[in-house]
Design an enzyme around this catalytic site. Structure first.
Site, PDB file in Angstrom:
ATOM      1  N   SER A 141     -17.628   0.404   1.412  1.00 25.22           N
ATOM      2  CA  SER A 141     -17.648   1.875   1.521  1.00 25.22           C
ATOM      3  C   SER A 141     -18.680   2.374   0.518  1.00 25.22           C
ATOM      4  CB  SER A 141     -16.264   2.429   1.145  1.00 25.22           C
ATOM      5  OG  SER A 141     -16.321   3.813   0.859  1.00 25.22           O
ATOM      6  N   TYR A 154      -8.715   2.696  -4.523  1.00 34.14           N
ATOM      7  CA  TYR A 154      -9.488   2.404  -3.308  1.00 34.14           C
ATOM      8  C   TYR A 154     -10.923   2.010  -3.677  1.00 34.14           C
ATOM      9  CZ  TYR A 154     -11.743   3.327   1.230  1.00 34.14           C
ATOM     10  OH  TYR A 154     -12.465   3.209   2.396  1.00 34.14           O
ATOM     11  N   LYS A 158     -13.170  -1.565  -3.097  1.00 31.05           N
ATOM     12  CA  LYS A 158     -14.441  -1.643  -2.376  1.00 31.05           C
ATOM     13  C   LYS A 158     -15.556  -2.216  -3.261  1.00 31.05           C
ATOM     14  CE  LYS A 158     -12.782  -0.081   1.554  1.00 31.05           C
ATOM     15  NZ  LYS A 158     -12.630  -0.980   2.709  1.00 31.05           N
TER      16      LYS A 158
HETATM   17  N1  LIG Z   1     -12.825   6.623   7.430  1.00 27.30           N
HETATM   18  C1  LIG Z   1     -13.751   6.589   6.489  1.00 27.30           C
HETATM   19  O1  LIG Z   1     -14.305   7.641   6.110  1.00 27.30           O
HETATM   20  C2  LIG Z   1     -14.179   5.308   5.852  1.00 27.30           C
HETATM   21  C3  LIG Z   1     -13.535   4.122   6.081  1.00 27.30           C
HETATM   22  N2  LIG Z   1     -13.968   2.981   5.473  1.00 27.30           N
HETATM   23  C4  LIG Z   1     -13.314   1.705   5.716  1.00 27.30           C
HETATM   24  O2  LIG Z   1     -13.396   1.402   7.101  1.00 27.30           O
HETATM   25  C5  LIG Z   1     -12.298   0.579   7.488  1.00 27.30           C
HETATM   26  C6  LIG Z   1     -11.621   1.195   8.694  1.00 27.30           C
HETATM   27  O3  LIG Z   1     -11.239   2.522   8.340  1.00 27.30           O
HETATM   28  P1  LIG Z   1     -10.748   3.597   9.421  1.00 27.30           P
HETATM   29  O4  LIG Z   1     -11.035   3.132  10.781  1.00 27.30           O
HETATM   30  O5  LIG Z   1     -11.232   4.903   8.955  1.00 27.30           O
HETATM   31  O6  LIG Z   1      -9.159   3.522   9.146  1.00 27.30           O
HETATM   32  P2  LIG Z   1      -7.918   3.798  10.118  1.00 27.30           P
HETATM   33  O7  LIG Z   1      -6.752   3.978   9.215  1.00 27.30           O
HETATM   34  O8  LIG Z   1      -8.229   4.861  11.088  1.00 27.30           O
HETATM   35  O9  LIG Z   1      -7.778   2.411  10.895  1.00 27.30           O
HETATM   36  C7  LIG Z   1      -7.452   1.241  10.200  1.00 27.30           C
HETATM   37  C8  LIG Z   1      -6.832   0.224  11.137  1.00 27.30           C
HETATM   38  O10 LIG Z   1      -6.526  -0.937  10.349  1.00 27.30           O
HETATM   39  C9  LIG Z   1      -5.214  -1.362  10.647  1.00 27.30           C
HETATM   40  N3  LIG Z   1      -4.647  -2.064   9.505  1.00 27.30           N
HETATM   41  C10 LIG Z   1      -4.175  -1.520   8.354  1.00 27.30           C
HETATM   42  N4  LIG Z   1      -3.683  -2.477   7.550  1.00 27.30           N
HETATM   43  C11 LIG Z   1      -3.861  -3.648   8.198  1.00 27.30           C
HETATM   44  C12 LIG Z   1      -3.547  -4.993   7.878  1.00 27.30           C
HETATM   45  N5  LIG Z   1      -2.919  -5.300   6.732  1.00 27.30           N
HETATM   46  N6  LIG Z   1      -3.872  -5.961   8.762  1.00 27.30           N
HETATM   47  C13 LIG Z   1      -4.476  -5.641   9.947  1.00 27.30           C
HETATM   48  N7  LIG Z   1      -4.769  -4.386  10.301  1.00 27.30           N
HETATM   49  C14 LIG Z   1      -4.475  -3.401   9.442  1.00 27.30           C
HETATM   50  C15 LIG Z   1      -4.456  -0.077  10.981  1.00 27.30           C
HETATM   51  O11 LIG Z   1      -3.271  -0.345  11.739  1.00 27.30           O
HETATM   52  C16 LIG Z   1      -5.500   0.719  11.735  1.00 27.30           C
HETATM   53  O12 LIG Z   1      -5.472   0.440  13.116  1.00 27.30           O
HETATM   54  C17 LIG Z   1     -11.409   0.474   6.249  1.00 27.30           C
HETATM   55  O13 LIG Z   1     -11.677  -0.726   5.551  1.00 27.30           O
HETATM   56  C18 LIG Z   1     -11.845   1.673   5.411  1.00 27.30           C
HETATM   57  O14 LIG Z   1     -11.586   1.464   4.039  1.00 27.30           O
HETATM   58  C19 LIG Z   1     -15.039   2.963   4.632  1.00 27.30           C
HETATM   59  C20 LIG Z   1     -15.707   4.123   4.359  1.00 27.30           C
HETATM   60  C21 LIG Z   1     -15.338   5.385   4.949  1.00 27.30           C
HETATM   61  C1  LIG Z   2     -15.813   7.208   1.074  1.00 24.61           C
HETATM   62  C2  LIG Z   2     -14.612   7.421   1.835  1.00 24.61           C
HETATM   63  O1  LIG Z   2     -14.293   8.510   2.140  1.00 24.61           O
HETATM   64  C3  LIG Z   2     -13.859   6.339   2.219  1.00 24.61           C
HETATM   65  C4  LIG Z   2     -12.569   6.605   2.889  1.00 24.61           C
HETATM   66  O2  LIG Z   2     -14.242   5.220   2.027  1.00 24.61           O
END
Ligand SMILES: NC(=O)C1=CN([C@@H]2O[C@H](COP(=O)(O)OP(=O)(O)OC[C@H]3O[C@@H](n4cnc5c(N)ncnc54)[C@H](O)[C@@H]3O)[C@@H](O)[C@H]2O)C=CC1
Ligand SMILES: CC(=O)C(C)=O
Length: 258
Positions: A141, A154, A158
């Site tokens: 991230s 968090y 990362k």
């Molecule tokens: N949404 C954002 O702005 C950002 C997200 N990220 C990263 O992107 C990745 C995906 O984030 P999003 O799609 O936004 O999140 P989200 O919460 O919408 O989706 C995450 C998915 O991962 C699954 N999950 C959670 N824990 C799990 C586990 N222990 N084993 C298997 N699956 C699991 C959930 O059930 C969900 O379907 C994460 O690593 C997050 O930290 C990074 C930067 C920004």
């Molecule tokens: C930067 C940020 O918003 C995440 C969820 O990684």
């Protein structure tokens, strides 16, 4: 179809960024293992991929459980004969002031966001070393390049992903395996809905206003989509990225620049 004949695992692919990546890699020709802890959402994504004419299987597994992660990689190889791409995407957020974080909070977020990446990468690497090729792609991230207030635990996970990505790239380079990370910014998913709501309580802002405040930091002026992130992952998974390793690449509309 730049990923034709490739086999990919995407973790946390039931929704959000993981789902966007799974669909994009399938559009590019890959067969896909769709992982999540939520069985309902993974099965839906499998159907979406099959509708694109690609093969897909659902594997419900918690990435913080080593036995489950190793079984997932074993099942993928049994089904498809090999593993070319591991996208270690699953992650959770935690919005708290650092002085409020409990030991349990800290252990929980590290078990998914950092240990989960380590386990997925290690299990994939053991298979890829036998094949003498592979692409490991980790989800970090922009919070892994710059600490974010109210997201300290968090951010720490990362930063850990960025460091692990660099070290693993050095170890696996001699085996023809590339290890990189993608660093999204503010992506409009359920995760950011939660961040908006919880940060709003600290900042005394009504629902939607925290996201609005953060959107003002985005040079390109709009919230990121899972498809924006998937474009970079598609590149990192392809032969076009054969000379790139150990990199953690910001894909954030210019929130941070380096
Ligand atoms: N949404 C954002 O702005 C950002 C997200 N990220 C990263 O992107 C990745 C995906 O984030 P999003 O799609 O936004 O999140 P989200 O919460 O919408 O989706 C995450 C998915 O991962 C699954 N999950 C959670 N824990 C799990 C586990 N222990 N084993 C298997 N699956 C699991 C959930 O059930 C969900 O379907 C994460 O690593 C997050 O930290 C990074 C930067 C920004
Ligand atoms: C930067 C940020 O918003 C995440 C969820 O990684």
């Amino acid at each position: 179809m730049k990923l034709k004949g490739k086999v990919a695992i995407i973790t946390g692919a039931g929704r959000g960024i993981g789902r966007g990546i799974a669909l994009r890699l399938a559009q590019d020709g890959a067969d896909v293992v769709v992982n999540d802890i939520n069985s309902e959402t993974v099965n839906k994504v499998v159907k979406e991929i099959e509708a694109l004419g690609r093969k897909a299987i659902a594997i419900v597994a918690d990435v913080s459980n080593g036995t489950a992660v190793y079984a997932m990689v074993e099942q993928a190889v049994a089904e498809f004969g090999k593993l070319d791409i591991m996208v270690a995407n699953a992650g959770i957020a935690q919005v708290k002031q650092a002085i409020e974080i409990t030991e349990e909070d800290w252990d929980r977020i590290f078990s998914v966001n950092a240990k989960g990446i380590f386990l997925c990468d290690q299990a994939a690497a053991k298979q890829m070393i036998k094949q003498k090729s592979g692409k490991i792609i980790n989800c970090a991230s922009i919070a892994g390049h710059s600490g974010f207030s109210l997201l300290s635990s968090y951010s720490a996970t990362k930063f850990a992903v960025v460091g692990f990505t660099q070290a693993l790239a050095k170890e696996l380079g001699p085996f023809g395996i590339n290890v990189n990370a993608y660093c999204p910014g503010i992506v409009g998913t359920d995760m950011w809905d939660l961040i908006d709501e919880k940060m709003g309580i600290y900042l005394d802002l009504p629902k939607g206003e925290t996201l609005k405040k953060y959107t003002e930091l985005i040079t390109l002026g709009r919230v990121e989509t899972p498809e924006d992130v998937a474009c970079l992952v598609s590149y990192l998974a392809s032969d076009d990225a054969n000379y790139m390793t150990g990199q953690s690449i910001n894909i954030c509309g210019g929130i941070i620049m380096s």
